[in-house]
Every structure is written in C-alpha cells, then in structure tokens.
Design an enzyme around this catalytic site. Structure first.
Site, short mmCIF file in Angstrom:
data_model
loop_
_atom_site.label_atom_id
_atom_site.label_comp_id
_atom_site.label_asym_id
_atom_site.label_seq_id
_atom_site.Cartn_x
_atom_site.Cartn_y
_atom_site.Cartn_z
N ARG A 73 6.65 -1.19 -22.82
CA ARG A 73 8.03 -0.73 -22.78
C ARG A 73 8.71 -1.23 -21.51
NH1 ARG A 73 8.27 3.87 -21.61
NH2 ARG A 73 6.11 4.51 -21.52
N TYR A 99 7.83 -5.53 -29.04
CA TYR A 99 6.64 -4.72 -28.75
C TYR A 99 6.86 -3.21 -28.88
CZ TYR A 99 1.97 -4.06 -26.89
OH TYR A 99 0.63 -3.76 -26.75
N LYS A 148 9.97 6.07 -30.01
CA LYS A 148 10.53 6.60 -28.76
C LYS A 148 12.06 6.68 -28.83
CE LYS A 148 6.61 7.26 -27.51
NZ LYS A 148 5.61 7.14 -26.50
N HIS A 174 7.34 14.63 -26.08
CA HIS A 174 6.28 13.61 -26.00
C HIS A 174 4.94 14.34 -25.97
CE1 HIS A 174 4.65 9.84 -23.66
NE2 HIS A 174 4.43 9.75 -24.95
N SER A 205 2.53 8.56 -20.72
CA SER A 205 1.96 7.45 -21.48
C SER A 205 0.62 7.02 -20.89
CB SER A 205 2.93 6.26 -21.44
OG SER A 205 4.15 6.65 -22.02
N CYS A 253 -2.16 8.63 -20.73
CA CYS A 253 -2.85 9.66 -19.94
C CYS A 253 -3.66 10.61 -20.81
CB CYS A 253 -1.86 10.44 -19.10
SG CYS A 253 -1.21 9.45 -17.74
N ASP A 270 1.39 11.84 -30.43
CA ASP A 270 2.37 11.31 -29.48
C ASP A 270 3.68 12.10 -29.42
OD1 ASP A 270 2.78 9.19 -27.53
OD2 ASP A 270 4.32 8.40 -28.86
N ARG A 310 -2.95 -2.36 -28.06
CA ARG A 310 -2.82 -1.21 -28.95
C ARG A 310 -3.42 -1.44 -30.32
NH1 ARG A 310 0.16 3.50 -26.81
NH2 ARG A 310 0.68 2.78 -24.71
#
Ligand code: GTP
Ligand code: SPV
Ligand code: MN
Length: 612
Positions: free
Chosen positions: A75, A215, A224, A244, A266, A268, A291, A383
């Site tokens: 991002r 991406y 998001k 989130h 993100s 974590c 998420d 990913r």
C-alpha cells in the site's frame, strides 16, 4: 449500449459505466457475472499474457504465482487521499485534497487510460448477500489480476447485481493500472505507474478512484478503500463501526462459545490469530474474518459483527505448518500467490515455510536464488489469496446475515518492550484509550520505515476515512449507546515483547490460546483471576494457563514487568502523538492519560515505600 441494457435494468449504473468507458476509452467491456467459468477464463488469460505462472497441478491444484513490478509491492499511504469537502474533516493523519481540484486531476489521469485494454465491470457485495449490514459496490478495472482476486475476495457478479437493482444504490469504484496500450502493443506482465499512483476517496459522495497500482489494497477497492475508509465515515453517521479487525469464535471444553474481535496493525498477527489452532486440548478457535469487521448494536443491545470479505489476502512469510496449519490448508489449492518464490518443482516458497530452505529457487523478482544469497527469496509483503470457504476452521456463522455477538475486543501492536502480554481495561472509556494508544513497529505492508515505532490508533491510521479525533469520539459515543453489561470487554495484547537479547519472550501463534482462555474466563465473569495494576487488570499469579509451556522462569515475569521510567517515556510519547488531533481529541482521552499517569505515580510511591 445494448449489451448494458441486457445486463441490468438499473439506469444510473448503465449511465455510470458508459461515462467511465467514454473517459477511459477501453477497447472492450466485460460485464462480470461471477461464474466459475469466468474465473477460469481470467486465470487462463493471465497465464497467456505471462502475468500468472501456473503452479504444479499435483502439488497445488489450480493455483498461480504472480510477480509484481518491484516498485508496486505494498500500500502507498503517501499517495492515498481523503477528499472530504473540508480539509479539517480529513484530519491531520490523512492526505487531503480539494474534491473539485482532485476531480479535475482524475479526469486528466484517467483520460484514455484503458485504451487497448478490456474494461471489466464487477458488481460486488461487501458482506453476506442480502444482509442488512452489507454494502454493494461496483468496481471498474482494466486489471484482470484484480478481477481474479475479486472472485476470491468478494461475493461478486450476478447475485450482488440483483441486490443492487433492488436497493438502487452502489458505491462506484474506478481502478486503472494507468498504462494504455498502442494498437498491437504487447502489454507488460505487471503494468503500473508508481510515480503517478493515486488512491482517492470521496467519503461524502461514497466514491473511490484508484490509478497506477495493481497491488492489494491499492487495487482491490472493496477491501481497504470501501470496507474501511468509505465505510468508517458512513458508520460514524449511522452509529456503527467499520474496523480493521479479525473475528473469531472461541469454544471452551464445555462447548460454550464466545466471539472476539481484534485489531492489530498490518502484518501484526490478525490472520494468524484468526486461524489459530489451539495448543490447549478441548479449546477451539473458528474463523469468521481475518482483516475487517463491521459491527452494529442489535435490537437486544448487543454488538454484532460481520466480516464483509469472502476470502483472505494474507502475508505469506512466516506462514507454515507449525505457525498456521489452517492457513496452509486454506491455500493448498485454488490460490493466487503474489511475490513469493518459485521452487524447482513448480510450487511456492517463502521465508519461514521450511527450514532449511530449498537449495534453489527463483525469487520474487524472477532471479535465481540460493540459500547463500543475501536477499530474501519472497518479498516481505508477499501475499496469498484464497476463498474463506477453503479454510478448515471457517466458522459456521461466516455467511450469517445477522453477524455474531462480540464479547471481547482485543487491541495489539508489535512492541518489543513496554507493553505487557495482556491487560484488561477498567472500563469502555479506558478500553477506547487503549485502542487509541496502539503504537507499533512498522512492517512491510506499507511503504515506509520498517521497524520504526508508529502511533497507529485502533490499527486504523491508514484506513480511517475522516478525522481520527472524531473517530475516538465516535468510539466513546458507541459505548454510551449500550448498557454497560452488553458492551464487550476490552483488552490489550502484545505477542511481540522481547528479552534483552532480542528473542520473543512469548511463543505466540497456537499458544496465544492461553491468553484467549483468560479473556474467555473474564467474559464469563470470573473475578478471582484478575489483579489491579496501574495499566489495567492483569492475570493473577497462576491465572494464565502456562502449563506445559517451556517458558524460561524469568520470561513470564518479563512479559508483565513494567518499568516506571519506561512508562514515563511512553506517556510523553502518547501525549505528543495525541497532540496533533488538536481540539478534536476528546477530553476523555486526555483524562485517561492523566489517570494513567496518576496511577503510575501512586504505584511507584507505593513500591518505593515498601521497597519492592
Ligand atoms: P495484514 O494482512 O497486513 O493486515 O496482516 P495481519 O495482521 O493479518 O498479520 P499476519 O497474521 O499475517 O502476521 C504477520 C506476521 O507476523 C507474520 O510473519 C507472522 O508470522 C507474524 N506473527 C503473527 N502472529 C504472531 C505471533 O503470535 N508471534 C510472533 N512472534 N509472530 C507472529
Ligand atoms: C493491510 O495492509 O492491512 C492488508 C493488506 O490487509 S492490503 O489489502 O494490501 O491492504
Ligand atoms: Mn489488514
């Protein structure tokens, strides 16, 4: 266009598609129906144009590897904009631009940007089809990679289109990789324009425009952009929460089940906690989401959550049969991998998957790689993507239109020091303060300084579509909308505390079940397992189930130890971090900070008096 009127009866949608086509000048328009055949055709197209490499069919059926442009791997927060009418409504943590000026900008950027390419139109539902909590969007994109991912990550195609026609509304999302093709020109495998990338949100008009990147969250606009930035602003107006957060169902050995939601920044640990395989016999965790959570008070006054997504877009490195066996099964077939390494057998590899690594790989850039190489084989933000239904521990309520009742909310970050393994808040207000205080060492999920401590309130810093000071106020207000016995309990956790010689003190992953057990028992109302501390309620000695763990004798002590001077620094850091919110910082947040300081001072006096 005749094709469009055969596709839908909803005129405003037809007009919008025609308008975007006129602006972007695609060679062709494909109206996505969401069928399995469509998915196969798109994947084959991506193989033909060398964007996808098919993986070994017998090792990983119907799966693909994709390598992005090395400049388009995460991002891009500095190129992400919230274009509210007034600058102060975007707040100090978002990039703002005047909506009119930005619209002019976008008209220039998107003019002719799809020429030579197919424009795909994807109706999608964030949330179970037909749930009153769901939101319908339509993404227009010139990236077949995005189409393939939307098939895995959202409920898309004809079904959401029918809902759209009934509801007569949708969130328009326009995406282009920004690379028009000349007649006969062979396109690149991963087209993008990093220096021109713009991820733009108009929260008041509920509209999204994304240019230049292919991406993840930059391009899959339901995730998001819609489910967090646009939805958070809508949630504030309508008294709900767009967060989130992962959602899990936890069942105890007696068969009693409770649902928890947890926010970590993100990379974590959300996906890992969401699919946790319990190390404790009799305890079970099931996954509702990894998420994003949308949460609303039901008529009974309790908080209910849905996961608006349909699949997982998870961090590959670190995922293994040891750390996350359920994720490994989820991605055993029908999966798409981006920026991982390729083995000689035609399968995928990343750091942490096996030890030792294979003798030879092709790395994420397409170069030969050997264990002696000084570079990583997989990009740190590489990913996997797969449908949630492939997850062996997907919760039976995954498709529930009503959602699941949330009993506890966890906030966590990546902190090598200061924060204890787990602490329970004294109250909703104190819990909101804990969420607002999340700070975390930065990861590869966004471009930036990895490892540097960043204040990331509620793990929402990159995803809140309005002023974060107002966001804190909204959380406080939500607490006042319900009776306190209906409110979830709030906890703070930290799996990442390190010893002085830089080893993780806590084994994490499946062993996090031990912390969940304590949280579960607290939600059951067990009083004897907590003790007061200036930070909040901590487990009493022996209350945290560490039986069978090979923790060093000092580790448990170190996981909960706090140092007064370290905490003085933390308070100083938080005061400074909160300052940027100015007048919009709710007074309660300042008050909680004062109370914490006071409790710490009292604690310090007491301990010096008794010499402990
Ligand atoms: P986003 O998809 O970016 O939002 O990330 P996420 O929050 O879902 O993070 P994820 O679960 O993918 O974890 C990211 C990294 O943290 C991986 O490399 C994991 O191996 C690591 N990690 C996750 N849980 C733990 C844990 O309990 N302990 C330790 N030490 N590492 C963990
Ligand atoms: C995150 O960065 O928090 C993610 C990955 O979940 S992305 O979809 O790229 O935002
Ligand atoms: Mn995320």
């Amino acid at each position: 266009m005749e094709k469009l009127s055969r596709w839908t009866v909803y005129q405003p949608l037809i007009q919008w598609v025609e308008q975007i086509a006129q602006l972007c000048c695609p060679e062709d328009i494909h109206l996505c129906n969401g069928s399995p055949e469509e998915y196969q055709t798109i994947c084959q197209l991506l193989v033909d144009q060398k964007t996808f490499i098919p993986l070994n069919q017998s090792l990983r059926p119907n799966s693909f590897l994709c390598r992005s442009n090395p400049k388009d791997v995460a991002r891009v927060e500095d190129q992400t904009f919230i274009c509210s009418k007034r600058e102060e409504d975007a707040g100090p943590t978002n990039h703002w631009m005047d909506p009119e000026a930005m619209r002019k900008n976008l008209q220039r950027l998107f003019k002719g940007c799809m020429s030579g390419r197919t424009m795909y139109v994807i109706p999608f539902s964030m949330g179970p089809i037909g749930s009153p909590l769901s939101i319908i969007g339509v993404e227009i994109t010139d990236s077949p990679y995005v189409v393939a991912h939307m098939h895995l990550m959202t409920r898309m195609g004809d079904e959401p289109l029918r809902i759209l026609e009934q509801e007569q509304q949708f969130v328009p999302c326009v995406h282009s990789v920004g690379v028009p093709l000349k007649p006969g020109e062979q396109g690149k495998a991963w087209p993008c324009v990093p220096h021109k990338t713009h991820i733009v949100h108009f929260p008041e008009d509920r509209e999204i425009w994304s240019f230049g990147s292919g991406y993840g969250g930059n391009a899959l606009l339901g995730k998001k952009c819609l489910a967090l930035r646009i939805a958070s602003e809508q949630a504030r107006r309508e008294n709900w929460l767009a967060e989130h957060m992962l959602i899990i169902g936890v069942t105890n050995p007696q068969g009693k089940k409770k649902f928890f939601a947890a926010a970590f920044p993100s990379a974590c640990g959300k996906t890992n906690l969401a699919m946790l395989q319990s190390s404790l016999p009799g305890w079970k965790v099931e996954c509702v989401g990894d998420d994003i959570a949308w949460m609303r008070f039901g008529e009974d006054g309790k908080l209910y959550a849905i996961n608006p997504e349909y699949g997982f877009f998870g961090v590959a490195p670190g995922t293994s049969n040891q750390s996350n066996p359920n994720a490994m099964q989820t991605i055993s077939k029908n999966a798409i991998f981006t920026n991982v390494a390729l083995t000689d057998e035609g399968d995928v590899w990343w750091e942490g998957l096996t030890d030792p690594p294979p003798d030879h790989l092709v790395d994420w850039r397409g170069e030969n790689w050997h264990p002696s190489s000084d570079q990583v084989a997989a990009h740190p933000n590489s990913r996997f993507a797969a449908r949630a239904e492939q997850c062996p521990v997907i919760d039976p309520n995954f498709n529930s239109k009503k959602g699941v009742e949330i009993s506890a909310i966890l906030f966590g970050g990546r902190r090598e020091s200061v924060l204890p393994l787990v602490v329970e808040s004294f109250s909703w207000e104190h819990g909101v303060f804990l969420g607002a205080s999340i700070s975390s060492e930065m990861t590869a999920a966004a471009r930036g300084n990895i490892g540097q401590l960043r204040h990331d309130p509620f793990a929402m810093l990159p995803f809140c579509g309005y002023h974060m000071g107002d966001y804190f106020a909204h959380w406080l207000k939500m607490g006042s909308l319900a009776s306190s016995n209906n409110l979830p309990k709030i906890f703070q956790v930290n799996w990442f505390r390190q010893s002085s010689d830089h080893h993780y003190l806590w084994p994490g992953f499946g062993e996090n079940m031990r912390v969940l057990q304590w949280v579960f028992e607290r939600c059951e109302g067990k009083e004897e397992i907590v003790q007061y501390s200036p930070l909040g309620y901590l487990p009493t000695e022996g209350a945290l189930n560490v039986g069978g763990l090979s923790l060093s004798p000092s580790a448990l002590h170190d996981l909960f130890s706090f140092d007064y001077s370290e905490w003085q620094q933390e308070i100083f850091y938080l005061r400074h971090s909160f300052k940027i919110f100015g007048k919009r910082l709710p007074r309660q947040i300042d008050r909680e900070l004062d109370l914490l300081q006071q409790r710490l001072r009292e604690g310090e006096e007491r301990s010096s008096k008794y010499g402990t």
